[in-house]
Design a protein around this motif. Sequence first.
Motif, PDB file in Angstrom:
ATOM      1  N   LEU A   1     -35.260  23.891  38.038  1.00  0.00           N
ATOM      2  CA  LEU A   1     -35.637  23.978  39.450  1.00  0.00           C
ATOM      3  C   LEU A   1     -35.471  22.639  40.164  1.00  0.00           C
ATOM      4  O   LEU A   1     -35.074  22.600  41.346  1.00  0.00           O
ATOM      5  CB  LEU A   1     -37.076  24.475  39.572  1.00  0.00           C
ATOM      6  CG  LEU A   1     -37.316  25.936  39.182  1.00  0.00           C
ATOM      7  CD1 LEU A   1     -38.796  26.271  39.252  1.00  0.00           C
ATOM      8  CD2 LEU A   1     -36.516  26.872  40.095  1.00  0.00           C
ATOM      9  N   LEU A   2     -35.773  21.530  39.483  1.00  0.00           N
ATOM     10  CA  LEU A   2     -35.572  20.216  40.105  1.00  0.00           C
ATOM     11  C   LEU A   2     -34.100  19.980  40.425  1.00  0.00           C
ATOM     12  O   LEU A   2     -33.745  19.498  41.516  1.00  0.00           O
ATOM     13  CB  LEU A   2     -36.097  19.120  39.180  1.00  0.00           C
ATOM     14  CG  LEU A   2     -37.626  18.981  39.066  1.00  0.00           C
ATOM     15  CD1 LEU A   2     -37.984  17.912  38.045  1.00  0.00           C
ATOM     16  CD2 LEU A   2     -38.237  18.655  40.416  1.00  0.00           C
ATOM     17  N   ILE A   3     -33.228  20.317  39.484  1.00  0.00           N
ATOM     18  CA  ILE A   3     -31.788  20.132  39.734  1.00  0.00           C
ATOM     19  C   ILE A   3     -31.311  21.056  40.861  1.00  0.00           C
ATOM     20  O   ILE A   3     -30.524  20.652  41.730  1.00  0.00           O
ATOM     21  CB  ILE A   3     -30.993  20.393  38.439  1.00  0.00           C
ATOM     22  CG1 ILE A   3     -31.372  19.364  37.377  1.00  0.00           C
ATOM     23  CG2 ILE A   3     -29.494  20.335  38.701  1.00  0.00           C
ATOM     24  CD1 ILE A   3     -30.731  19.608  36.032  1.00  0.00           C
TER      25      ILE A   3
ATOM     26  N   LEU B   1     -33.048  22.183  43.398  1.00  0.00           N
ATOM     27  CA  LEU B   1     -33.526  21.671  44.678  1.00  0.00           C
ATOM     28  C   LEU B   1     -32.705  20.482  45.151  1.00  0.00           C
ATOM     29  O   LEU B   1     -32.411  20.354  46.352  1.00  0.00           O
ATOM     30  CB  LEU B   1     -35.004  21.285  44.561  1.00  0.00           C
ATOM     31  CG  LEU B   1     -36.009  22.450  44.561  1.00  0.00           C
ATOM     32  CD1 LEU B   1     -37.415  21.922  44.300  1.00  0.00           C
ATOM     33  CD2 LEU B   1     -35.959  23.199  45.890  1.00  0.00           C
ATOM     34  N   THR B   2     -32.340  19.607  44.257  1.00  0.00           N
ATOM     35  CA  THR B   2     -31.523  18.449  44.667  1.00  0.00           C
ATOM     36  C   THR B   2     -30.124  18.871  45.101  1.00  0.00           C
ATOM     37  O   THR B   2     -29.519  18.220  45.955  1.00  0.00           O
ATOM     38  CB  THR B   2     -31.426  17.450  43.509  1.00  0.00           C
ATOM     39  OG1 THR B   2     -30.918  18.105  42.332  1.00  0.00           O
ATOM     40  CG2 THR B   2     -32.772  16.827  43.191  1.00  0.00           C
ATOM     41  N   ILE B   3     -29.610  19.959  44.529  1.00  0.00           N
ATOM     42  CA  ILE B   3     -28.297  20.456  44.966  1.00  0.00           C
ATOM     43  C   ILE B   3     -28.411  21.173  46.307  1.00  0.00           C
ATOM     44  O   ILE B   3     -27.567  21.009  47.196  1.00  0.00           O
ATOM     45  CB  ILE B   3     -27.718  21.402  43.892  1.00  0.00           C
ATOM     46  CG1 ILE B   3     -27.367  20.612  42.634  1.00  0.00           C
ATOM     47  CG2 ILE B   3     -26.482  22.129  44.412  1.00  0.00           C
ATOM     48  CD1 ILE B   3     -26.903  21.472  41.482  1.00  0.00           C
ATOM     49  N   LEU B   4     -29.492  21.949  46.462  1.00  0.00           N
ATOM     50  CA  LEU B   4     -29.664  22.701  47.704  1.00  0.00           C
ATOM     51  C   LEU B   4     -30.026  21.795  48.870  1.00  0.00           C
ATOM     52  O   LEU B   4     -29.613  22.030  50.013  1.00  0.00           O
ATOM     53  CB  LEU B   4     -30.759  23.761  47.499  1.00  0.00           C
ATOM     54  CG  LEU B   4     -30.933  24.807  48.588  1.00  0.00           C
ATOM     55  CD1 LEU B   4     -29.654  25.625  48.754  1.00  0.00           C
ATOM     56  CD2 LEU B   4     -32.101  25.727  48.257  1.00  0.00           C
ATOM     57  N   LEU B   5     -30.804  20.750  48.616  1.00  0.00           N
ATOM     58  CA  LEU B   5     -31.203  19.799  49.658  1.00  0.00           C
ATOM     59  C   LEU B   5     -30.730  18.413  49.245  1.00  0.00           C
ATOM     60  O   LEU B   5     -31.430  17.690  48.526  1.00  0.00           O
ATOM     61  CB  LEU B   5     -32.723  19.827  49.838  1.00  0.00           C
ATOM     62  CG  LEU B   5     -33.338  21.201  50.177  1.00  0.00           C
ATOM     63  CD1 LEU B   5     -34.855  21.118  50.149  1.00  0.00           C
ATOM     64  CD2 LEU B   5     -32.838  21.689  51.531  1.00  0.00           C
ATOM     65  N   PRO B   6     -29.529  18.018  49.648  1.00  0.00           N
ATOM     66  CA  PRO B   6     -28.960  16.737  49.194  1.00  0.00           C
ATOM     67  C   PRO B   6     -29.813  15.530  49.550  1.00  0.00           C
ATOM     68  O   PRO B   6     -29.798  14.526  48.830  1.00  0.00           O
ATOM     69  CB  PRO B   6     -27.597  16.692  49.907  1.00  0.00           C
ATOM     70  CG  PRO B   6     -27.283  18.112  50.245  1.00  0.00           C
ATOM     71  CD  PRO B   6     -28.597  18.760  50.509  1.00  0.00           C
ATOM     72  N   ASP B   7     -30.568  15.610  50.644  1.00  0.00           N
ATOM     73  CA  ASP B   7     -31.400  14.467  51.031  1.00  0.00           C
ATOM     74  C   ASP B   7     -32.607  14.290  50.108  1.00  0.00           C
ATOM     75  O   ASP B   7     -33.281  13.254  50.147  1.00  0.00           O
ATOM     76  CB  ASP B   7     -31.893  14.640  52.477  1.00  0.00           C
ATOM     77  CG  ASP B   7     -30.736  14.608  53.469  1.00  0.00           C
ATOM     78  OD1 ASP B   7     -29.699  13.996  53.115  1.00  0.00           O
ATOM     79  OD2 ASP B   7     -30.874  15.185  54.556  1.00  0.00           O
ATOM     80  N   LEU B   8     -32.905  15.308  49.315  1.00  0.00           N
ATOM     81  CA  LEU B   8     -34.046  15.261  48.406  1.00  0.00           C
ATOM     82  C   LEU B   8     -33.595  14.686  47.069  1.00  0.00           C
ATOM     83  O   LEU B   8     -32.851  15.308  46.325  1.00  0.00           O
ATOM     84  CB  LEU B   8     -34.624  16.665  48.211  1.00  0.00           C
ATOM     85  CG  LEU B   8     -36.012  16.767  47.581  1.00  0.00           C
ATOM     86  CD1 LEU B   8     -37.057  16.095  48.460  1.00  0.00           C
ATOM     87  CD2 LEU B   8     -36.374  18.224  47.352  1.00  0.00           C
ATOM     88  N   THR B   9     -34.019  13.471  46.776  1.00  0.00           N
ATOM     89  CA  THR B   9     -33.591  12.784  45.558  1.00  0.00           C
ATOM     90  C   THR B   9     -34.536  13.124  44.397  1.00  0.00           C
ATOM     91  O   THR B   9     -35.695  13.486  44.609  1.00  0.00           O
ATOM     92  CB  THR B   9     -33.579  11.266  45.762  1.00  0.00           C
ATOM     93  OG1 THR B   9     -34.916  10.830  46.061  1.00  0.00           O
ATOM     94  CG2 THR B   9     -32.650  10.893  46.918  1.00  0.00           C
TER      95      THR B   9
ATOM     96  N   GLY C   1     -35.985  11.083  42.479  1.00  0.00           N
ATOM     97  CA  GLY C   1     -37.126  10.166  42.506  1.00  0.00           C
ATOM     98  C   GLY C   1     -38.228  10.649  43.421  1.00  0.00           C
ATOM     99  O   GLY C   1     -39.419  10.592  43.081  1.00  0.00           O
ATOM    100  N   SER C   2     -37.866  11.126  44.615  1.00  0.00           N
ATOM    101  CA  SER C   2     -38.876  11.622  45.551  1.00  0.00           C
ATOM    102  C   SER C   2     -39.544  12.886  45.027  1.00  0.00           C
ATOM    103  O   SER C   2     -40.744  13.094  45.215  1.00  0.00           O
ATOM    104  CB  SER C   2     -38.237  11.895  46.912  1.00  0.00           C
ATOM    105  OG  SER C   2     -37.217  12.880  46.797  1.00  0.00           O
ATOM    106  N   LEU C   3     -38.753  13.731  44.325  1.00  0.00           N
ATOM    107  CA  LEU C   3     -39.341  14.930  43.741  1.00  0.00           C
ATOM    108  C   LEU C   3     -40.362  14.581  42.664  1.00  0.00           C
ATOM    109  O   LEU C   3     -41.461  15.128  42.621  1.00  0.00           O
ATOM    110  CB  LEU C   3     -38.234  15.805  43.125  1.00  0.00           C
ATOM    111  CG  LEU C   3     -37.492  16.748  44.085  1.00  0.00           C
ATOM    112  CD1 LEU C   3     -36.363  17.445  43.349  1.00  0.00           C
ATOM    113  CD2 LEU C   3     -38.448  17.767  44.674  1.00  0.00           C
ATOM    114  N   ILE C   4     -39.998  13.628  41.800  1.00  0.00           N
ATOM    115  CA  ILE C   4     -40.913  13.234  40.730  1.00  0.00           C
ATOM    116  C   ILE C   4     -42.166  12.598  41.312  1.00  0.00           C
ATOM    117  O   ILE C   4     -43.293  12.846  40.851  1.00  0.00           O
ATOM    118  CB  ILE C   4     -40.196  12.275  39.748  1.00  0.00           C
ATOM    119  CG1 ILE C   4     -39.086  13.030  39.023  1.00  0.00           C
ATOM    120  CG2 ILE C   4     -41.189  11.685  38.759  1.00  0.00           C
ATOM    121  CD1 ILE C   4     -38.232  12.145  38.140  1.00  0.00           C
ATOM    122  N   ALA C   5     -41.989  11.770  42.349  1.00  0.00           N
ATOM    123  CA  ALA C   5     -43.158  11.154  42.985  1.00  0.00           C
ATOM    124  C   ALA C   5     -44.064  12.210  43.615  1.00  0.00           C
ATOM    125  O   ALA C   5     -45.293  12.155  43.502  1.00  0.00           O
ATOM    126  CB  ALA C   5     -42.706  10.154  44.044  1.00  0.00           C
ATOM    127  N   GLY C   6     -43.444  13.193  44.284  1.00  0.00           N
ATOM    128  CA  GLY C   6     -44.240  14.270  44.871  1.00  0.00           C
ATOM    129  C   GLY C   6     -44.970  15.081  43.824  1.00  0.00           C
ATOM    130  O   GLY C   6     -46.124  15.456  44.000  1.00  0.00           O
TER     131      GLY C   6
END
Length: 294
Positions: A84-86, A88-96, A98-103
């Motif tokens: 799911l993390l991968i 999301l990063t493909i679907l929303l390129p601005d979402l890195t 690092g920001s996902l892990i921090a969130g």
Amino acid sequence: MNNQVDQSLNTLQILAAQLRSMWEGLVSLLPNLVIAIFLIISTWIVARFATKIADRLTARTAMRPSLRELVDTLVRIAIWTVGLLIALTILLPDLTPGSLIAGLGVGTVAIGFAFQDIFENFLAGILIMVREKMRIGDYISCEGIEGKVEQILLRETHIRKLSNELTIVPNSILFKNPVEILTDLDRRRHEVVVGVSYDTDLEEARDVIRTAVESSGTTDDRKPVDIFACEFNSSSIDFKLRWWSGSAQRDMHESRDLVIRAVKRALDDANIEIPFPYVTHTFKEAIPVAAQAE
């Protein structure tokens, strides 16, 4: 009137421009959306096969079934989290990443405070499953709760009391408090106290009691039978009888029943009196005070 018409046209133009922009964004996002959907499907397939592989590997070990289910669940959660993390990063390129892990870290802390008791029981359940003691089928005693362990889950343990009621115990209670596992081994020591009158030959009484206990048919021949004179009671000299027998609760009750009946019968046959408790004390209280002074 013309101003109102112009404002309406401007509003429609702005709305049309926004819809056009959203459509163009959706069209430009379609390739990423297709890749994300394909990745989610792939994650589902990988998680399914990985769970089967983990189940086959754990089946070759001596793990208890509940711990094997825990391993399968953790493998599935880990694969789905990464997938799911991968996606999301493909679907929303601005979402890195690092920001996902921090969130996720901030969210985990907040959830941890909100559901502290739930996570405490969850972690206690994992630790209870990992350690070898307290198996399903054991008779245990903890904090006034005594019975047979029927099921060990991640958050709770089901204990069937001897009177057949089911007690659902949070795992944190079993982890933080002392637990007596009565059936950890198939044999445990039992004991009773029997008293004989003061005019009894104690050596003879001990021999009679020992013979009775050993011939009761319930003691373990590999373990010694202990007969100890332990106390000067008010109306008797007490012997403590200790022997080894089955560790289950029914075994304990049956063994005590056989031993007590055998000892009573043997003492009666040998004309050795088992005084009624406190008979001397009761008799003294019945004597008038003047008579006691004389």
